[in-house]
Design a protein around this motif. Structure first.
Motif, PDB file in Angstrom:
ATOM      1  N   HIS A   1       0.832  -1.206   0.000  1.00 43.40           N
ATOM      2  CA  HIS A   1       0.000   0.000   0.000  1.00 43.40           C
ATOM      3  C   HIS A   1       0.869   1.259   0.000  1.00 43.40           C
ATOM      4  N   ILE A   2       1.865   1.290   0.867  1.00 45.57           N
ATOM      5  CA  ILE A   2       2.714   2.476   0.980  1.00 45.57           C
ATOM      6  C   ILE A   2       3.577   2.645  -0.257  1.00 45.57           C
ATOM      7  N   GLU A   3       4.093   1.543  -0.806  1.00 42.54           N
ATOM      8  CA  GLU A   3       4.909   1.620  -2.017  1.00 42.54           C
ATOM      9  C   GLU A   3       4.117   2.224  -3.174  1.00 42.54           C
ATOM     10  N   ASN A   4       2.880   1.784  -3.342  1.00 40.62           N
ATOM     11  CA  ASN A   4       2.059   2.308  -4.425  1.00 40.62           C
ATOM     12  C   ASN A   4       1.708   3.769  -4.202  1.00 40.62           C
ATOM     13  N   TYR A   5       1.463   4.139  -2.965  1.00 39.94           N
ATOM     14  CA  TYR A   5       1.136   5.531  -2.635  1.00 39.94           C
ATOM     15  C   TYR A   5       2.342   6.430  -2.912  1.00 39.94           C
ATOM     16  N   ALA A   6       3.524   5.987  -2.485  1.00 49.42           N
ATOM     17  CA  ALA A   6       4.750   6.764  -2.707  1.00 49.42           C
ATOM     18  C   ALA A   6       5.031   6.910  -4.196  1.00 49.42           C
ATOM     19  N   LEU A   7       4.833   5.824  -4.956  1.00 46.17           N
ATOM     20  CA  LEU A   7       5.083   5.872  -6.391  1.00 46.17           C
ATOM     21  C   LEU A   7       4.104   6.820  -7.082  1.00 46.17           C
ATOM     22  N   LYS A   8       2.870   6.821  -6.632  1.00 47.28           N
ATOM     23  CA  LYS A   8       1.863   7.706  -7.219  1.00 47.28           C
ATOM     24  C   LYS A   8       2.271   9.172  -7.045  1.00 47.28           C
ATOM     25  N   LEU A   9       2.706   9.532  -5.855  1.00 45.08           N
ATOM     26  CA  LEU A   9       3.167  10.897  -5.609  1.00 45.08           C
ATOM     27  C   LEU A   9       4.402  11.216  -6.449  1.00 45.08           C
ATOM     28  N   PHE A  10       5.319  10.248  -6.525  1.00 44.82           N
ATOM     29  CA  PHE A  10       6.558  10.450  -7.265  1.00 44.82           C
ATOM     30  C   PHE A  10       6.278  10.713  -8.740  1.00 44.82           C
ATOM     31  N   LEU A  11       5.394   9.906  -9.344  1.00 42.68           N
ATOM     32  CA  LEU A  11       5.079  10.061 -10.759  1.00 42.68           C
ATOM     33  C   LEU A  11       4.359  11.381 -11.030  1.00 42.68           C
ATOM     34  N   TYR A  12       3.483  11.780 -10.099  1.00 39.04           N
ATOM     35  CA  TYR A  12       2.801  13.066 -10.242  1.00 39.04           C
ATOM     36  C   TYR A  12       3.823  14.214 -10.238  1.00 39.04           C
ATOM     37  N   ALA A  13       4.733  14.189  -9.260  1.00 45.54           N
ATOM     38  CA  ALA A  13       5.723  15.261  -9.147  1.00 45.54           C
ATOM     39  C   ALA A  13       6.645  15.283 -10.364  1.00 45.54           C
ATOM     40  N   ASP A  14       7.075  14.110 -10.814  1.00 45.96           N
ATOM     41  CA  ASP A  14       7.980  14.037 -11.957  1.00 45.96           C
ATOM     42  C   ASP A  14       7.302  14.566 -13.223  1.00 45.96           C
ATOM     43  N   LYS A  15       6.024  14.245 -13.403  1.00 47.11           N
ATOM     44  CA  LYS A  15       5.285  14.716 -14.576  1.00 47.11           C
ATOM     45  C   LYS A  15       5.162  16.239 -14.566  1.00 47.11           C
ATOM     46  N   GLN A  16       4.776  16.803 -13.402  1.00 47.80           N
ATOM     47  CA  GLN A  16       4.647  18.261 -13.312  1.00 47.80           C
ATOM     48  C   GLN A  16       6.004  18.941 -13.471  1.00 47.80           C
ATOM     49  N   ASP A  17       7.041  18.333 -12.938  1.00 50.78           N
ATOM     50  CA  ASP A  17       8.397  18.871 -13.041  1.00 50.78           C
ATOM     51  C   ASP A  17       8.821  18.963 -14.501  1.00 50.78           C
ATOM     52  N   ARG A  18       8.624  17.879 -15.259  1.00 49.77           N
ATOM     53  CA  ARG A  18       9.041  17.854 -16.657  1.00 49.77           C
ATOM     54  C   ARG A  18       8.213  18.801 -17.526  1.00 49.77           C
TER      55      ARG A  18
END
Length: 304
Positions: A85-102
């Motif tokens: 659960h935590i791994e998927n939650y962390a990955l979701k935040l990471f992908l969101y931030a990376d997308k907005q960053d790029r």
């Protein structure tokens, strides 16, 4: 439940408690494990002062209460389900931030998402050593949170996406100012790459679409809107977000002779299946397929 204030002597657990507070009404699983990890760190760092003891006892009471109230929640009572659960939650935040960053949508939301993702990867240490992917994302998330935060603070335009690693961009457990709680910190911004080292033949990137990016809260409250990992050409020397290697086709896993599966291997296969189930809760089909393929390979070949 109202918790006593966190004394300065336990400053190292403040960001975990802050994350837990933000998720009390959004995701009790994240709140539970954030406070549990804060308790583990706090007990090690405590000098047993009255203020420290009062806070740590309050956290213990809360954890016991939540474990009874949510006894039917496997992500609280079962370590394997919780980790997934935590791994998927962390990955979701990471992908969101990376997308907005790029896409050059810089702002406090991106800093907060990167930073919160890094904190979640810290919390995963509750379950043991981090995977290669988790270690990579944890370091990259903290790096980018520090870098973008300091660029915004100094009125500079951040460089979007990955660029050569700089070890000076560690947060050291501090929360960047402006990440919701406005807490001050001494974060050293990484040095920007020298313009001399950049190729003269590189064309400027196209401007980002003029659309309003979703907030962190909107992303977390809409599991169906999990962003996809960006696809870009690899840049020499760049620090690219981790992409798991492609898994072989399941057809090659058909064993010619029966394979003996040990009890430990059976437990590992069950873990992969639970990871896949948790991923599907977030509509993360890619992660679910990867974990199911790992389970299938282990059960049909006896090798991970």
């Amino acid at each position: 439940m109202e918790f006593p204030p966190c004394p300065n002597s336990l400053k190292s657990i403040q960001h975990f408690l802050k994350l837990a507070q933000e998720h009390d009404s959004r995701d009790i699983v994240i709140a539970y494990w954030a406070r549990l990890y804060a308790l583990q760190i706090g007990l090690k760092a405590s000098s047993q002062s009255a203020e420290e003891t009062q806070l740590l006892l309050a956290i213990m009471d809360w954890l016991e209460q939540m474990k009874k109230t949510h006894a039917d929640n496997e992500a609280i009572t079962n370590d394997i389900a919780a980790q997934a659960h935590i791994e998927n939650y962390a990955l979701k935040l990471f992908l969101y931030a990376d997308k907005q960053d790029r896409e050059e949508n810089f702002g406090k939301n991106v800093v907060k998402a990167y930073y919160s993702s890094g904190v979640l990867y810290d919390i995963l240490l509750t379950f043991g050593e981090l995977s290669e992917e988790a270690l990579h994302n944890r370091k990259y998330a903290k790096y980018k949170a520090a870098y973008i935060h300091n660029c915004l603070k100094n009125g500079e335009t951040p460089i979007p996406g990955p660029f050569p690693d700089d070890e000076s961009a560690e947060l050291n457990g501090e929360s960047p100012a402006g990440v919701k709680d406005e807490a001050g910190t001494n974060v050293t911004a990484p040095e920007e790459p020298s313009t001399d080292a950049q190729s003269d033949n590189v064309e400027p990137s196209s401007p980002a679409p003029q659309t309003t990016p979703p907030t962190v809260e909107e992303v977390l409250n809409n599991p169906n809107k999990l962003p996809s990992p960006p696809v870009e050409e690899e840049k020499p020397g760049g620090f690219e977000p981790y992409v798991p290697p492609a898994q072989p086709n399941a057809a090659i896993f058909q064993p010619a002779v029966p394979v003996h599966i040990t009890p430990d291997q059976m437990i590992t296969a069950q873990k992969y299946c639970k990871y896949a189930g948790s991923a599907l809760n977030y509509d993360d089909v890619k992660t679910a397929i990867e974990n199911l393929q790992k389970a299938l390979k282990l059960l049909t070949t006896g090798a991970e």
